[in-house]
Design a protein around this motif. Structure first.
Motif: not given
Length: 198
Positions: A64-67, A139-149, A153-155, A180-187
């Motif tokens: 039943e679950a969705k991204p 373009i998927l954008v997420a930071g911190g604990i917003g990264v996991p979900p 979606l990327a899959k 799953y795609g090109k990854v760009v990282i910021a810290t």
């Protein structure tokens, strides 16, 4: 809102009140079923100093679950009534499992971090509407604990993707996104990727 909270504290609601009518009242959405079950911990590992990854055996809930959706995880301490909402990181429909990745920030998540394979947790879900999947460039954008979900979606997005991930200092899940795609990282401290916030 009262109906929604009432469902959160009682046994196995048939539906969750997710739609709102013109008067601002919650009404049943019969297309979105939600279950309250005892889930079994399949595995757990620590990804960073305060970040944990847990796979739960949830049976039909996985189908039943969705991204973009989440589950509510209940404490095994009966004095703690309210559940902790945690986003779904990955969905394994074939084996009936959900993965959650969470940060330890209080009593509830501290308790969850001590769980081992075979332990049980009461959960309710899947909750929320989830993301709308399209076949355009994303373009998927997420930071911190917003990264996991964003991982599920990327899959499931069948298109060209650029994935922008932001962290304070410690990285987690970034390697899993690379297939799953090109990854760009910021810290924030500039220890990896671009220095700055996402």
């Amino acid at each position: 809102l009262e109906r929604h909270l009432d469902n959160a504290l009682h046994d196995v609601p048939a539906y969750e009140y997710r739609k709102i009518d013109k008067k601002g009242r919650y009404i049943k959405d019969k297309n979105m079923s939600v279950s309250k079950i005892k889930a079994t911990v399949f595995s757990q590992e620590q990804l960073a100093s305060d970040v944990f990854s847990m796979w739960l055996e949830v049976g039909n809930m996985a189908s039943e679950a969705k991204p973009g959706q989440f589950i509510s995880v209940y404490s095994n301490d009966d004095s703690k009534l309210l559940p902790r909402p945690i986003s779904i990181c990955e969905i394994d429909r074939e084996n009936g499992r959900l993965r959650i990745v969470y940060r330890v920030v209080g009593y509830g998540t501290k308790e969850f971090s001590g769980c081992k394979a075979g332990d049980t947790l009461e959960i309710m879900g899947p909750l929320g509407n989830g993301y709308t999947l399209k076949k355009n460039k994303a373009i998927l954008v997420a930071g911190g604990i917003g990264v996991p979900p964003m991982l599920e979606l990327a899959k499931e997005l069948d298109c060209e993707k650029t994935i922008v991930l932001g962290y304070r200092d410690e990285l987690f899940l970034n390697k899993e996104f690379e297939q799953y795609g090109k990854v760009v990282i910021a810290t924030e401290d500039g220890s990896c990727g671009t220095k700055g916030n996402v």
